[in-house]
Scaffold this active site. Structure first.
Site, PDB file in Angstrom:
ATOM      1  N   ASP A 198      22.183-105.913 -14.088  1.00  0.00           N
ATOM      2  CA  ASP A 198      21.205-104.851 -14.280  1.00  0.00           C
ATOM      3  C   ASP A 198      19.994-105.040 -13.380  1.00  0.00           C
ATOM      4  OD1 ASP A 198      20.993-102.456 -15.586  1.00  0.00           O
ATOM      5  OD2 ASP A 198      19.910-103.245 -17.320  1.00  0.00           O
ATOM      6  N   ASP A 239      22.707 -99.565 -22.506  1.00  0.00           N
ATOM      7  CA  ASP A 239      21.593-100.283 -23.122  1.00  0.00           C
ATOM      8  C   ASP A 239      21.703-100.290 -24.645  1.00  0.00           C
ATOM      9  OD1 ASP A 239      20.606-100.584 -20.555  1.00  0.00           O
ATOM     10  OD2 ASP A 239      19.446 -98.728 -20.662  1.00  0.00           O
TER      11      ASP A 239
END
Length: 341
Positions: A198, A239
């Site tokens: 990420d 997420d």
């Protein structure tokens, strides 16, 4: 094994690594929606029979590389092909995947009103010319797929933000419910890898942000804002799903010990704290943030601190759902043998 379950597992694994970007206002709806979704998905993952298929350490190590290849492929598709063409193909893919996810989400509520044999009797359908590939389903699943089909048709035709969110929430719940890490060691490897993944794709390349803006599919939750220049706040589904499957493992660990959920509470609190911290930092710097940069340390940190405080580190590290599944199967076989005798 049921091929439909395997297809859903693979599809949801791919979905969880779709391009993610957090661009949210300090809106309570974002936090509440994400946290409620994780909570529901975690409790739906607790089942009488432990999962028979869990992720291995090798798979966890490869996951970030598979996600990177998928992300880069999408970036190149949008760069060299028509954006409308790519999104049309993706809409067809998510139309099918949406029916699977919605029907699976609705099934527990629907099947209680249907005849028992509709829930138990399997129908096997083999693909023409590909007889080795078969799909198993029940009549109850067909009934649950009817409203899912109409809903996905509405999404495909209108692309309304509410339809997008409902599909996204169904994907998240199914992902958390169906994907099993197996052990906390595997979970730590996966989260550590995606933590780096990420950060790299958000901070060091324009790839993730570019794909997220071009990708017209329910891979992110949309929240309307009063800002005409930026009509929607966004939260990537990854997420929710990625840390959610780790939090769900903590809940099943508590259940396996026959105690009230305690480590689940610390992991869930860590997720909430990490999500809020992501939003605060994003609004402070007014720039897209890799949410896992804040969520992963929070979830692991809160859980680790709680285990160290209680002296349960060894039990947590030794927990293995595949062994739990084997022992449950042995107990079931023993009970069956006694009944026969």
């Amino acid at each position: 094994m049921k091929n439909t379950e395997r297809i859903a597992n693979l599809a949801l694994a791919g979905l969880s690594l779709a391009p993610l970007v957090v661009k949210v206002d300090p809106n309570l709806n974002v936090v509440l929606t994400a946290c409620i979704t994780v909570f529901v998905g975690c409790y739906r993952s607790v089942k009488p029979t432990p999962p028979t298929e869990t992720m291995s350490n090798e798979h966890a190590m490869r996951f970030p590389f598979v996600g990177s290849a998928m992300l880069l492929s999408l970036f190149l598709l949008f760069k060299f092909l028509s954006k409308d063409l790519v999104n049309t193909v993706l809409t067809g893919y998510f139309f099918v995947l949406g029916i699977v996810a919605l029907s699976a989400t609705l099934l527990p509520s629907i099947k209680r009103f249907l005849p028992k044999h509709w829930n138990d009797d399997l129908i096997v359908w083999r693909f023409p010319y590909f007889r080795s590939f078969e799909v198993e389903f029940t009549r109850s699943q067909i009934v649950a797929a009817v409203p899912g089909t109409f809903f996905c048709a509405w999404y495909a035709l209108q692309k309304h933000w509410l339809a997008n969110n409902i599909l996204g929430l169904a994907f998240c719940i199914q992902g958390i419910e169906m994907l099993s890490l197996g052990s906390f060691k595997t979970g730590a490897i996966l989260l550590a890898g995606l933590f780096v993944y990420d950060i790299f794709w958000v901070f060091f390349t324009p790839v993730m942000v570019s794909v997220a803006k071009s990708f017209d599919a329910p891979i992110k939750l949309l929240f309307p804002t009063a800002d005409s220049a930026r009509p929607f706040s966004m939260l990537g589904l990854g997420d929710i799903v990625i840390p959610g499957i780790f939090v769900a493992l903590a809940l099943r660990f508590d259940v396996s010990r026959g105690k009230q959920p305690q480590y689940f509470k610390s992991a869930f609190l860590g997720y909430t704290f990490g999500l809020v911290l992501t939003i605060v930092v994003m609004n402070w710097f007014q720039a897209a943030q890799p949410a896992l940069l804040y969520i992963v340390p929070s979830v692991i940190g809160f859980l680790a601190a709680h285990c160290i405080w209680n002296g349960d580190v060894k039990q947590l590290l030794e927990f293995d759902e595949s062994k739990t599944a084997d022992s449950s199967q042995e107990e079931s076989d023993a009970k069956s043998s006694k009944k026969v005798e």
